[in-house]
Design a protein around this motif. Structure first.
Motif, PDB file in Angstrom:
ATOM      1  N   ASN A   1      12.842-106.827 -25.827  1.00 14.79           N
ATOM      2  CA  ASN A   1      12.108-107.863 -25.110  1.00 14.79           C
ATOM      3  C   ASN A   1      10.913-107.254 -24.373  1.00 14.79           C
ATOM      4  OD1 ASN A   1      11.848-110.466 -24.354  1.00 14.79           O
ATOM      5  ND2 ASN A   1      13.899-110.612 -23.447  1.00 14.79           N
ATOM      6  N   ILE A   2       9.766-107.197 -25.043  1.00 16.62           N
ATOM      7  CA  ILE A   2       8.631-106.452 -24.499  1.00 16.62           C
ATOM      8  C   ILE A   2       7.458-107.386 -24.213  1.00 16.62           C
ATOM      9  CG2 ILE A   2       6.982-104.602 -25.005  1.00 16.62           C
ATOM     10  CD1 ILE A   2       9.135-103.437 -26.861  1.00 16.62           C
ATOM     11  N   THR A   3       6.856-107.238 -23.045  1.00 22.19           N
ATOM     12  CA  THR A   3       5.658-108.022 -22.717  1.00 22.19           C
ATOM     13  C   THR A   3       4.637-107.139 -22.002  1.00 22.19           C
ATOM     14  OG1 THR A   3       6.652-108.712 -20.639  1.00 22.19           O
ATOM     15  CG2 THR A   3       6.742-110.305 -22.446  1.00 22.19           C
TER      16      THR A   3
ATOM     17  N   SER B   1       5.311 -99.475 -31.059  1.00 21.90           N
ATOM     18  CA  SER B   1       5.067-100.243 -32.284  1.00 21.90           C
ATOM     19  C   SER B   1       4.593-101.650 -31.919  1.00 21.90           C
ATOM     20  CB  SER B   1       6.288-100.270 -33.197  1.00 21.90           C
ATOM     21  OG  SER B   1       7.389-100.784 -32.538  1.00 21.90           O
ATOM     22  N   TYR B   2       5.125-102.202 -30.842  1.00 21.56           N
ATOM     23  CA  TYR B   2       4.665-103.507 -30.358  1.00 21.56           C
ATOM     24  C   TYR B   2       3.199-103.418 -29.908  1.00 21.56           C
ATOM     25  CZ  TYR B   2       3.910-107.155 -26.829  1.00 21.56           C
ATOM     26  OH  TYR B   2       3.381-108.172 -26.077  1.00 21.56           O
ATOM     27  N   PHE B   3       2.896-102.441 -29.085  1.00 20.40           N
ATOM     28  CA  PHE B   3       1.559-102.359 -28.501  1.00 20.40           C
ATOM     29  C   PHE B   3       0.484-102.073 -29.561  1.00 20.40           C
ATOM     30  CE2 PHE B   3      -1.751-100.126 -25.948  1.00 20.40           C
ATOM     31  CZ  PHE B   3      -2.204-101.272 -25.308  1.00 20.40           C
ATOM     32  N   VAL B   4       0.815-101.230 -30.516  1.00 20.68           N
ATOM     33  CA  VAL B   4      -0.129-100.923 -31.588  1.00 20.68           C
ATOM     34  C   VAL B   4      -0.489-102.199 -32.370  1.00 20.68           C
ATOM     35  CG1 VAL B   4      -0.188 -99.810 -33.875  1.00 20.68           C
ATOM     36  CG2 VAL B   4       0.286 -98.449 -31.844  1.00 20.68           C
ATOM     37  N   GLU B   5       0.499-103.044 -32.606  1.00 20.80           N
ATOM     38  CA  GLU B   5       0.225-104.319 -33.299  1.00 20.80           C
ATOM     39  C   GLU B   5      -0.699-105.206 -32.465  1.00 20.80           C
ATOM     40  OE1 GLU B   5       0.652-105.082 -36.427  1.00 20.80           O
ATOM     41  OE2 GLU B   5       1.469-103.041 -36.519  1.00 20.80           O
TER      42      GLU B   5
END
Ligand code: XMP
Ligand code: MG
Length: 176
Positions: free
Chosen positions: A78-80, A108-112
């Motif tokens: 759960n990343i924001t 991986s979330y932030f790169v997207e």
């Protein structure tokens, strides 16, 4: 459970030498480019500060804060982003700087997220990598040290906001 941080994993000198080495490589590759260097708060603040001073090339510095909600030492899925960049990155050369890649979920979330903003190039530099803990595949472009699956603090890294100020990097252990 009480914890202590007395076991030194990486000394100040070893960290300094590695930061110089990383900075020389990065500076060579970004020479003449004026990259946007993006630090992920709070853990990367000290590493980024040392890295850009060793790089000695013009760059824009910006920060994001990314929260993941879950158990204390773990990253949940759960990343924001709780504090976004202030710099437009479209068409810019972006270098993300992070203290550590663990499960890989955060980066991986932030790169997207950044890719969707269409930077000219996007690379990631981490000081520490715990490859054994990956939940999602992720490889940083520049890695300082690959370490075992142990919780570490110091040089910006914390345990419940403690130990960020340490000049070296230590392993957190239980005292009971
Ligand atoms: P993920 O699992 O998303 O995690 O790759 C990256 C974030 O998790 C934190 N983290 C640590 N923080 N000592 C710390 O102080 C550690 O050993 C450690 N392992 C993971 C850190 O906030 C990192 O940005
Ligand atoms: Mg962090």
């Amino acid at each position: 459970m009480a914890e202590s941080a007395t076991k030194i994993l990486l000394t100040e000198q070893v960290i300094r030498d590695k930061v110089k080495e990383l900075a020389a490589t990065i500076a060579g590759e970004y020479n003449g480019k004026n990259p946007v260097v993006v630090g992920i708060l709070k853990g990367a603040c000290i590493f980024l500060s040392d890295l850009i001073r060793e790089m000695q090339i013009p760059c824009t510095v910006d920060f994001v804060r990314i929260a993941s909600y879950g158990a204390k030492k773990e990253t949940s899925g759960n990343i924001t982003i709780t504090k976004d960049l202030e710099t437009p990155v479209k068409g810019r050369d972006v270098l993300v700087v992070e203290d550590i890649v663990d499960t890989g979920l955060t980066l991986s979330y932030f790169v997207e997220v950044i890719k969707q903003r269409q930077p000219a190039t996007l690379r990631v530099c981490v000081l520490l990598d715990k490859p054994k803990r990956r939940i999602v595949p992720f490889s940083a472009d520049y890695v300082g040290f690959s370490i075992e699956d142990e919780f570490v603090v110091g040089y910006g890294l914390d345990y419940n906001e403690k130990y960020r100020y340490l000049r070296d990097i230590r392993i957190v252990g239980s005292t009971d």
